[in-house]
Motif scaffolding. Sequence first.
Motif, PDB file in Angstrom:
ATOM      1  N   GLY A 193      -2.027  -1.927  -0.560  1.00 10.86           N
ATOM      2  CA  GLY A 193      -2.430  -2.080  -1.962  1.00 10.86           C
ATOM      3  C   GLY A 193      -3.098  -0.878  -2.570  1.00 10.86           C
ATOM      4  O   GLY A 193      -3.450  -0.883  -3.751  1.00 10.86           O
ATOM      5  N   GLY A 194      -3.281   0.178  -1.786  1.00  8.10           N
ATOM      6  CA  GLY A 194      -4.017   1.340  -2.287  1.00  8.10           C
ATOM      7  C   GLY A 194      -3.353   2.050  -3.448  1.00  8.10           C
ATOM      8  O   GLY A 194      -4.025   2.661  -4.283  1.00  8.10           O
ATOM      9  N   THR A 195      -2.030   1.949  -3.517  1.00 11.41           N
ATOM     10  CA  THR A 195      -1.328   2.681  -4.574  1.00 11.41           C
ATOM     11  C   THR A 195      -1.627   2.114  -5.955  1.00 11.41           C
ATOM     12  O   THR A 195      -1.256   2.716  -6.963  1.00 11.41           O
ATOM     13  CB  THR A 195       0.190   2.663  -4.330  1.00 11.41           C
ATOM     14  N   ALA A 196      -2.312   0.985  -6.011  1.00  8.26           N
ATOM     15  CA  ALA A 196      -2.730   0.445  -7.313  1.00  8.26           C
ATOM     16  C   ALA A 196      -3.759   1.354  -7.972  1.00  8.26           C
ATOM     17  O   ALA A 196      -3.951   1.304  -9.194  1.00  8.26           O
ATOM     18  CB  ALA A 196      -3.302  -0.958  -7.138  1.00  8.26           C
ATOM     19  N   TYR A 197      -4.408   2.162  -7.162  1.00  5.37           N
ATOM     20  CA  TYR A 197      -5.403   3.090  -7.709  1.00  5.37           C
ATOM     21  C   TYR A 197      -4.676   4.291  -8.306  1.00  5.37           C
ATOM     22  O   TYR A 197      -3.864   4.934  -7.635  1.00  5.37           O
ATOM     23  CB  TYR A 197      -6.362   3.536  -6.597  1.00  5.37           C
ATOM     24  N   ASP A 198      -4.999   4.614  -9.542  1.00  5.29           N
ATOM     25  CA  ASP A 198      -4.316   5.694 -10.261  1.00  5.29           C
ATOM     26  C   ASP A 198      -4.369   7.025  -9.519  1.00  5.29           C
ATOM     27  O   ASP A 198      -3.431   7.795  -9.552  1.00  5.29           O
ATOM     28  CB  ASP A 198      -4.937   5.869 -11.648  1.00  5.29           C
ATOM     29  N   GLY A 199      -5.484   7.291  -8.882  1.00  4.56           N
ATOM     30  CA  GLY A 199      -5.645   8.569  -8.190  1.00  4.56           C
ATOM     31  C   GLY A 199      -5.389   8.484  -6.707  1.00  4.56           C
ATOM     32  O   GLY A 199      -5.926   9.277  -5.936  1.00  4.56           O
ATOM     33  N   TYR A 200      -4.550   7.523  -6.308  1.00  5.02           N
ATOM     34  CA  TYR A 200      -4.275   7.334  -4.870  1.00  5.02           C
ATOM     35  C   TYR A 200      -3.785   8.633  -4.237  1.00  5.02           C
ATOM     36  O   TYR A 200      -4.217   9.031  -3.172  1.00  5.02           O
ATOM     37  CB  TYR A 200      -3.231   6.236  -4.703  1.00  5.02           C
ATOM     38  N   GLU A 201      -2.862   9.290  -4.923  1.00  5.51           N
ATOM     39  CA  GLU A 201      -2.429  10.610  -4.486  1.00  5.51           C
ATOM     40  C   GLU A 201      -2.993  11.637  -5.465  1.00  5.51           C
ATOM     41  O   GLU A 201      -2.908  11.447  -6.679  1.00  5.51           O
ATOM     42  CB  GLU A 201      -0.906  10.713  -4.447  1.00  5.51           C
ATOM     43  N   ALA A 202      -3.561  12.688  -4.938  1.00  5.12           N
ATOM     44  CA  ALA A 202      -4.174  13.701  -5.798  1.00  5.12           C
ATOM     45  C   ALA A 202      -3.937  15.078  -5.192  1.00  5.12           C
ATOM     46  O   ALA A 202      -3.529  15.200  -4.034  1.00  5.12           O
ATOM     47  CB  ALA A 202      -5.671  13.436  -5.945  1.00  5.12           C
ATOM     48  N   ALA A 203      -4.171  16.105  -5.990  1.00  4.48           N
ATOM     49  CA  ALA A 203      -3.976  17.465  -5.504  1.00  4.48           C
ATOM     50  C   ALA A 203      -5.062  18.381  -6.048  1.00  4.48           C
ATOM     51  O   ALA A 203      -5.531  18.203  -7.178  1.00  4.48           O
ATOM     52  CB  ALA A 203      -2.606  17.990  -5.927  1.00  4.48           C
ATOM     53  N   VAL A 204      -5.474  19.317  -5.223  1.00  2.00           N
ATOM     54  CA  VAL A 204      -6.440  20.343  -5.627  1.00  2.00           C
ATOM     55  C   VAL A 204      -5.845  21.698  -5.275  1.00  2.00           C
ATOM     56  O   VAL A 204      -5.499  21.940  -4.121  1.00  2.00           O
ATOM     57  CB  VAL A 204      -7.791  20.154  -4.896  1.00  2.00           C
ATOM     58  N   THR A 205      -5.706  22.547  -6.278  1.00  2.00           N
ATOM     59  CA  THR A 205      -5.171  23.890  -6.041  1.00  2.00           C
ATOM     60  C   THR A 205      -6.291  24.918  -6.128  1.00  2.00           C
ATOM     61  O   THR A 205      -7.107  24.872  -7.063  1.00  2.00           O
ATOM     62  CB  THR A 205      -4.066  24.228  -7.063  1.00  2.00           C
ATOM     63  N   VAL A 206      -6.326  25.785  -5.149  1.00  2.00           N
ATOM     64  CA  VAL A 206      -7.367  26.809  -5.075  1.00  2.00           C
ATOM     65  C   VAL A 206      -6.681  28.179  -4.998  1.00  2.00           C
ATOM     66  O   VAL A 206      -5.729  28.351  -4.229  1.00  2.00           O
ATOM     67  CB  VAL A 206      -8.242  26.595  -3.819  1.00  2.00           C
ATOM     68  N   SER A 207      -7.156  29.127  -5.787  1.00  2.00           N
ATOM     69  CA  SER A 207      -6.575  30.474  -5.714  1.00  2.00           C
ATOM     70  C   SER A 207      -6.960  31.108  -4.382  1.00  2.00           C
ATOM     71  O   SER A 207      -7.963  30.740  -3.761  1.00  2.00           O
ATOM     72  CB  SER A 207      -7.089  31.338  -6.868  1.00  2.00           C
ATOM     73  N   ALA A 208      -6.155  32.078  -3.971  1.00  4.95           N
ATOM     74  CA  ALA A 208      -6.424  32.750  -2.696  1.00  4.95           C
ATOM     75  C   ALA A 208      -7.805  33.410  -2.708  1.00  4.95           C
ATOM     76  O   ALA A 208      -8.547  33.355  -1.727  1.00  4.95           O
ATOM     77  CB  ALA A 208      -5.334  33.782  -2.414  1.00  4.95           C
ATOM     78  N   ASP A 209      -8.161  34.000  -3.843  1.00  4.69           N
ATOM     79  CA  ASP A 209      -9.466  34.671  -3.921  1.00  4.69           C
ATOM     80  C   ASP A 209     -10.616  33.683  -3.759  1.00  4.69           C
ATOM     81  O   ASP A 209     -11.579  33.935  -3.026  1.00  4.69           O
ATOM     82  CB  ASP A 209      -9.596  35.396  -5.278  1.00  4.69           C
ATOM     83  N   GLU A 210     -10.502  32.569  -4.483  1.00  2.00           N
ATOM     84  CA  GLU A 210     -11.569  31.561  -4.390  1.00  2.00           C
ATOM     85  C   GLU A 210     -11.634  30.985  -2.980  1.00  2.00           C
ATOM     86  O   GLU A 210     -12.720  30.768  -2.429  1.00  2.00           O
ATOM     87  CB  GLU A 210     -11.315  30.434  -5.399  1.00  2.00           C
ATOM     88  N   PHE A 211     -10.479  30.744  -2.406  1.00  2.00           N
ATOM     89  CA  PHE A 211     -10.437  30.196  -1.052  1.00  2.00           C
ATOM     90  C   PHE A 211     -11.139  31.125  -0.065  1.00  2.00           C
ATOM     91  O   PHE A 211     -11.992  30.709   0.721  1.00  2.00           O
ATOM     92  CB  PHE A 211      -8.981  29.975  -0.637  1.00  2.00           C
ATOM     93  N   ARG A 212     -10.773  32.411  -0.150  1.00  3.88           N
ATOM     94  CA  ARG A 212     -11.372  33.369   0.795  1.00  3.88           C
ATOM     95  C   ARG A 212     -12.888  33.445   0.624  1.00  3.88           C
ATOM     96  O   ARG A 212     -13.640  33.536   1.597  1.00  3.88           O
ATOM     97  CB  ARG A 212     -10.750  34.758   0.584  1.00  3.88           C
ATOM     98  N   GLN A 213     -13.334  33.393  -0.618  1.00  2.00           N
ATOM     99  CA  GLN A 213     -14.768  33.472  -0.869  1.00  2.00           C
ATOM    100  C   GLN A 213     -15.505  32.266  -0.288  1.00  2.00           C
ATOM    101  O   GLN A 213     -16.537  32.400   0.372  1.00  2.00           O
ATOM    102  CB  GLN A 213     -15.031  33.565  -2.379  1.00  2.00           C
ATOM    103  N   LYS A 214     -14.946  31.092  -0.539  1.00  2.00           N
ATOM    104  CA  LYS A 214     -15.602  29.877  -0.037  1.00  2.00           C
ATOM    105  C   LYS A 214     -15.613  29.827   1.485  1.00  2.00           C
ATOM    106  O   LYS A 214     -16.603  29.425   2.106  1.00  2.00           O
ATOM    107  CB  LYS A 214     -14.893  28.631  -0.601  1.00  2.00           C
ATOM    108  N   VAL A 215     -14.500  30.236   2.068  1.00  2.00           N
ATOM    109  CA  VAL A 215     -14.421  30.222   3.530  1.00  2.00           C
ATOM    110  C   VAL A 215     -15.376  31.270   4.113  1.00  2.00           C
ATOM    111  O   VAL A 215     -16.041  31.021   5.126  1.00  2.00           O
ATOM    112  CB  VAL A 215     -12.971  30.459   3.997  1.00  2.00           C
ATOM    113  N   ALA A 216     -15.462  32.415   3.462  1.00  2.00           N
ATOM    114  CA  ALA A 216     -16.372  33.454   3.953  1.00  2.00           C
ATOM    115  C   ALA A 216     -17.817  32.961   3.950  1.00  2.00           C
ATOM    116  O   ALA A 216     -18.601  33.261   4.859  1.00  2.00           O
ATOM    117  CB  ALA A 216     -16.243  34.703   3.078  1.00  2.00           C
TER     118      ALA A 216
END
Length: 322
Positions: A193-216
Amino acid sequence: MRRLLLTGSALVLALYLIPAALLLGGRAETVDAATASVPVQNTAAPTGDYSTVTVSIDGTPTELPLETYVAGVVAAEISNDFPIDAIRAQAVAARTYAVYKMASGRPDAHPDADVCDDFHHCAAYRDIAVETAAGNDLARVQQAVQDTEGEILTYDGAPIAAVFHCVSGPRTEAALDVWGEDVPYLQSVVSPGGTAYDGYEAAVTVSADEFRQKVADAFPAADVSGAPSEWFKASTRSDAGGVITVKLGGVTVEGTDVRELFGLQSTNFTITTTDDSITFHTIGYGHGVGLSQYGAKYMAEQGADYAEILAHYYPNTVLTHV
Ligand SMILES: [Zn+2]
């Protein structure tokens, strides 16, 4: 674009109770009724006076009747539009969690209160009087709390850590896979029944620069100097699909840390990459342990009562009274 399927498992979050008062109705799959069994009724009560609870509201300790507090948590956590038995199940879970916190002693975070209104730490809370004065219809919430007055779940005679969340993937997560502790009543169970939730599937896109900074900042030993497609390697996953651990730039990190670092809805994620970005695709919302609010909604729509819903999501527990 290349899709990396993270095989394996791993997650660990704080005992976050994700407020989910942002819910919409939906569709249904099949419910596995065979997994639901009614908890044994038991007249034995936990010792202690749980008639009132001291709640830290905006940092100020406030003593409230337990049932008033429970109504405020339920109002904050679940939609008044949900089926009454889903709201009743949420009410018992919220009451149980409050009693569990009281029985566990006051934490260092708020030594002057049993619980606080920060959902990251205890549970979200809304003042019922304020909400109703503002015109919000909470009739079903109040009815559900009244219908279940004093009812809690116990295991081995003690109130349980009745954690809950908005919505799971096809299964809930076991506490062992999320927090590293095997809890007999927080096992992985099917949760349709989870798919009843509008945001059941979601996506977050992160730029390579932001990713590297956060991981660092978070994982300085990780080497993410290469292309995004090379960042994530072998992972371990729970039976429910959540990432338990994953190799990030040569360093093993927990799925829960990845979730927190990038603000993902859950640890049940897969990844796609481009030359200069990475996208996390998630299923579900919340830590995935214990009661699924959308799963409860679905079960109630299929005719389950709140005791059956609670028995399904908190196996091996007893429904009793404080
Ligand atoms: Zn707290």
